[in-house]
Design a protein around this motif. Structure first.
Motif, short mmCIF file in Angstrom:
data_model
loop_
_atom_site.label_atom_id
_atom_site.label_comp_id
_atom_site.label_asym_id
_atom_site.label_seq_id
_atom_site.Cartn_x
_atom_site.Cartn_y
_atom_site.Cartn_z
N ILE A 129 99.79 36.48 29.64
CA ILE A 129 100.91 35.67 30.10
C ILE A 129 102.14 36.00 29.26
CG2 ILE A 129 101.77 33.33 30.47
CD1 ILE A 129 98.90 32.39 30.68
N THR A 130 103.28 36.09 29.92
CA THR A 130 104.53 36.35 29.21
C THR A 130 105.65 35.61 29.94
OG1 THR A 130 105.98 38.08 28.34
CG2 THR A 130 105.02 38.46 30.52
N GLY A 131 106.87 35.90 29.56
CA GLY A 131 108.02 35.21 30.12
C GLY A 131 108.68 34.32 29.08
N LYS A 132 109.94 33.97 29.33
CA LYS A 132 110.70 33.17 28.35
C LYS A 132 110.06 31.82 28.09
CE LYS A 132 114.58 33.51 30.58
NZ LYS A 132 116.02 33.33 30.94
N THR A 133 109.54 31.18 29.13
CA THR A 133 108.94 29.86 28.95
C THR A 133 107.72 29.93 28.04
OG1 THR A 133 109.71 29.16 31.13
CG2 THR A 133 107.94 27.87 30.13
N TRP A 134 106.87 30.95 28.25
CA TRP A 134 105.67 31.12 27.44
C TRP A 134 106.04 31.43 25.98
CZ3 TRP A 134 100.81 29.82 27.81
CH2 TRP A 134 99.85 30.46 27.01
N LEU A 135 107.02 32.30 25.79
CA LEU A 135 107.44 32.65 24.43
C LEU A 135 108.06 31.44 23.74
CD1 LEU A 135 109.04 36.17 25.09
CD2 LEU A 135 106.78 35.66 24.15
N GLN B 146 105.23 34.49 33.81
CA GLN B 146 104.84 35.79 34.36
C GLN B 146 103.41 36.09 33.89
OE1 GLN B 146 106.97 37.04 36.50
NE2 GLN B 146 108.53 35.54 35.92
N VAL B 147 102.50 36.17 34.84
CA VAL B 147 101.10 36.47 34.53
C VAL B 147 100.85 37.95 34.86
CG1 VAL B 147 98.70 35.91 35.02
CG2 VAL B 147 100.44 34.10 35.05
N SER C 202 105.38 21.85 25.98
CA SER C 202 104.92 23.15 25.49
C SER C 202 103.43 23.12 25.17
CB SER C 202 105.72 23.57 24.25
OG SER C 202 105.56 22.61 23.20
N GLY C 203 102.93 21.97 24.67
CA GLY C 203 101.50 21.85 24.38
C GLY C 203 100.67 21.98 25.64
N TRP C 204 101.12 21.33 26.72
CA TRP C 204 100.41 21.44 28.00
C TRP C 204 100.44 22.87 28.50
CZ3 TRP C 204 101.25 23.26 32.82
CH2 TRP C 204 100.37 22.84 33.83
N MET C 205 101.61 23.52 28.36
CA MET C 205 101.76 24.90 28.83
C MET C 205 100.81 25.84 28.11
SD MET C 205 104.01 26.01 31.16
CE MET C 205 105.41 24.93 30.88
N LEU C 206 100.70 25.70 26.81
CA LEU C 206 99.82 26.57 26.03
C LEU C 206 98.36 26.32 26.38
CD1 LEU C 206 101.56 26.43 22.54
CD2 LEU C 206 101.63 28.30 24.20
N ALA C 207 97.99 25.05 26.55
CA ALA C 207 96.61 24.73 26.90
C ALA C 207 96.26 25.27 28.28
CB ALA C 207 96.39 23.21 26.85
N TRP C 208 97.19 25.13 29.23
CA TRP C 208 96.96 25.66 30.58
C TRP C 208 96.82 27.18 30.55
CZ3 TRP C 208 99.88 29.08 33.49
CH2 TRP C 208 99.49 29.23 34.83
N GLY C 209 97.69 27.84 29.79
CA GLY C 209 97.63 29.29 29.71
C GLY C 209 96.34 29.78 29.07
N ASP C 210 95.90 29.11 28.02
CA ASP C 210 94.64 29.49 27.37
C ASP C 210 93.45 29.30 28.32
OD1 ASP C 210 95.96 30.17 25.07
OD2 ASP C 210 95.61 28.24 24.08
N ASP C 211 93.45 28.19 29.06
CA ASP C 211 92.38 27.95 30.03
C ASP C 211 92.37 29.01 31.12
OD1 ASP C 211 91.53 25.72 28.67
OD2 ASP C 211 92.60 24.29 29.93
N LEU C 212 93.56 29.38 31.58
CA LEU C 212 93.65 30.40 32.63
C LEU C 212 93.12 31.74 32.15
CD1 LEU C 212 94.71 31.12 35.49
CD2 LEU C 212 96.85 31.83 34.38
N MET C 213 93.48 32.13 30.94
CA MET C 213 93.01 33.42 30.43
C MET C 213 91.51 33.41 30.17
SD MET C 213 96.15 34.90 28.06
CE MET C 213 96.47 33.38 27.14
N LYS C 214 90.97 32.27 29.72
CA LYS C 214 89.52 32.16 29.55
C LYS C 214 88.80 32.26 30.89
CE LYS C 214 89.69 29.38 25.31
NZ LYS C 214 89.44 28.05 24.71
N TRP C 215 89.37 31.59 31.91
CA TRP C 215 88.77 31.66 33.25
C TRP C 215 88.82 33.10 33.76
CZ3 TRP C 215 90.79 33.36 37.84
CH2 TRP C 215 90.02 33.12 38.97
#
Length: 212
Positions: free
Chosen positions: A139-145, A8-9, A114-127
């Motif tokens: 970003i939130t949601g069970k998968t992110w947590l 959830q973004v 999970s490492g890929w997920m965190l890296a993708w999320g960090d890149d998205l928020m920086k963008w």
């Protein structure tokens, strides 16, 4: 079919009623289009999709009018028309907060570590921070947590194991006082860990909670 993982973004405009403004809705649409362009994302659903559809329906129902309404008044009226047409229990309260200052985009992804997920999320928020104006993205949601939790557990696991191995080596050196015996004792303690991690890596397995 739609992807086994969801995130959830959240797009926060920082002002009550902000999602009713065209400038903010365009930022939501821009973020949604950015995410849909990634090969790992199978779908992204946002309020901007609904408002684009409403704009098309209200303007002769032609494909070229599938876009964000041009004015705040049009956007607000389309938002009200869509909300009032919903049956009880189907309101937008699951997608828009109480003061209408923020909305969320539901993203479906292919299964990734999970490492890929965190890296993708960090890149998205920086963008988003550098490319979007007037909104804040999180970003939130069970998968992110769960990904953050697993990353924290993994770091703690390696720190604890590393500290234990170091203490054992120091104790063994204090007991043996001989470099040869100390080296054998250290190898005997480190080798099982190294072999386990090596076998996991060789087999293409990643660390998860069942392994830790």
């Amino acid at each position: 079919i739609s992807g086994p993982v969801s995130l959830q973004v959240v797009v926060d405009t920082g002002e009550p009623g902000g999602i009713r403004k065209t400038k903010h809705m365009e930022q939501v649409a821009k973020l949604r289009d950015r995410m849909r362009g990634h090969e790992a994302i199978t779908g992204a659903v946002s309020l901007s999709d609904t408002m684009k559809s409403m704009n098309r329906v209200m303007t002769r129902d032609v494909d070229e009018n599938y876009r964000t309404p041009r004015t705040d008044a049009d956007l607000s009226s389309y938002y009200n028309a869509y909300t009032f047409s919903l049956r009880a229990g189907m309101e937008l309260t699951d997608r828009v907060n109480a003061d209408e200052s923020a909305t969320r985009i539901t993203v479906r992804l292919k299964d990734r570590s999970s490492g890929w997920m965190l890296a993708w999320g960090d890149d998205l928020m920086k963008w988003a921070e550098s490319s979007l104006e007037g909104v804040k993205v999180s970003i939130t949601g069970k998968t992110w947590l769960f990904s953050n939790m697993l990353s924290s557990i993994s770091r703690g696991f390696f720190q604890n194991v590393g500290s234990a191995v170091l203490m054992i080596c120091l104790v063994m050196f204090a007991l043996t006082r001989r470099f040869g015996l100390w080296l054998v004792a250290c190898v005997a303690n480190v080798l099982p860990l190294a072999m386990t991690m090596g076998l996991l890596s060789w087999g293409g397995e990643s660390l998860d909670l069942s392994i830790l």
